[in-house]
Design a protein around this motif. Structure first.
Motif, short mmCIF file in Angstrom:
data_model
loop_
_atom_site.label_atom_id
_atom_site.label_comp_id
_atom_site.label_asym_id
_atom_site.label_seq_id
_atom_site.Cartn_x
_atom_site.Cartn_y
_atom_site.Cartn_z
N PRO A 44 0.80 -1.23 0.00
CA PRO A 44 0.00 0.00 0.00
C PRO A 44 0.83 1.28 0.00
N ASP A 45 2.07 1.19 0.47
CA ASP A 45 2.91 2.38 0.52
C ASP A 45 3.59 2.70 -0.82
N ARG A 56 -1.74 7.25 1.76
CA ARG A 56 -2.87 6.67 2.47
C ARG A 56 -4.19 7.03 1.79
N HIS A 60 -4.78 2.51 0.29
CA HIS A 60 -5.05 2.20 1.70
C HIS A 60 -6.56 2.05 1.92
N HIS A 101 -1.89 -4.38 6.87
CA HIS A 101 -1.18 -3.10 6.68
C HIS A 101 -2.08 -1.94 7.11
N LEU A 102 -3.33 -2.00 6.68
CA LEU A 102 -4.27 -0.94 7.05
C LEU A 102 -4.45 -0.88 8.56
N ASP A 105 -1.73 0.96 10.11
CA ASP A 105 -1.80 2.41 9.90
C ASP A 105 -2.94 3.07 10.67
N LEU A 112 -6.53 6.62 8.30
CA LEU A 112 -6.85 6.45 6.89
C LEU A 112 -8.35 6.46 6.68
N PRO A 114 -10.59 3.95 4.98
CA PRO A 114 -10.59 2.62 4.34
C PRO A 114 -11.75 2.34 3.38
#
Length: 159
Positions: A44-45, A56, A60, A101-102, A105, A112, A114
């Motif tokens: 995602p980055d 993000r 993300h 991953h989300l 974060d 974020l 989502p």
């Protein structure tokens, strides 16, 4: 989280599934699942160096997780066996890895969105900053140790 933290978190989350997948399907699939989980941990980055994508932003989201899950499912089916169960396994590991991953974060102040663009609801738990080197190192070390132990134990039982 930073790169190491995300990789360690995914390794930690996948570790308990190694023996289960090896016993249910195969050791090959269990190892491939570990590779997928860690390999896509920081996917995602990819938005960071791209000036036309907000960090993000689209990468993300739940939708990105599903997309990567489908790609991982196709890849897993091509590498292991073109069966429905192997495809689904790859989809689940790929999607869950991006969702992990989300989750890594969401605990930061930046958070974020989502479910964007359906809703622009910003989500953050604000537990610690992404750049917290102590958290990132600990998660990387614990995740690496957990996945390594899980793989060693599973390999020793399959010999």
């Amino acid at each position: 989280m930073y790169r190491g933290g995300h990789a360690g978190f995914n390794a930690l989350l996948y570790a308990p599934f190694v023996p289960l997948v090896a016993r249910t399907w195969s050791l090959e699939l269990a190892i491939l699942g570990a590779v997928i989980a860690v390999a896509v941990a920081n996917l995602p980055d990819i938005d960071q160096p791209l000036p036309w994508l907000n960090h993000r932003g689209p990468t993300h989201t739940l939708w990105f997780a599903i997309l990567i899950g489908i790609v991982a499912g196709i890849g897993t089916a091509l590498v292991v066996s073109p069966t429905r169960s192997v495809f689904i396994f790859g989809c689940v590991v790929g999607t869950a890895s991006i969702l992990a991953h989300l989750a890594g974060d969401i605990v930061t102040p930046m958070g974020l969105t989502p479910l964007s663009p359906l809703t622009h609801k910003h989500v953050t738990l604000n537990w610690f900053k992404s750049k917290n080197s102590y958290i990132n190192r600990v998660v990387l070390l614990v995740g690496t140790a957990a996945l390594s132990i899980s793989l060693i134990v599973t390999l020793s039982h399959s010999l």
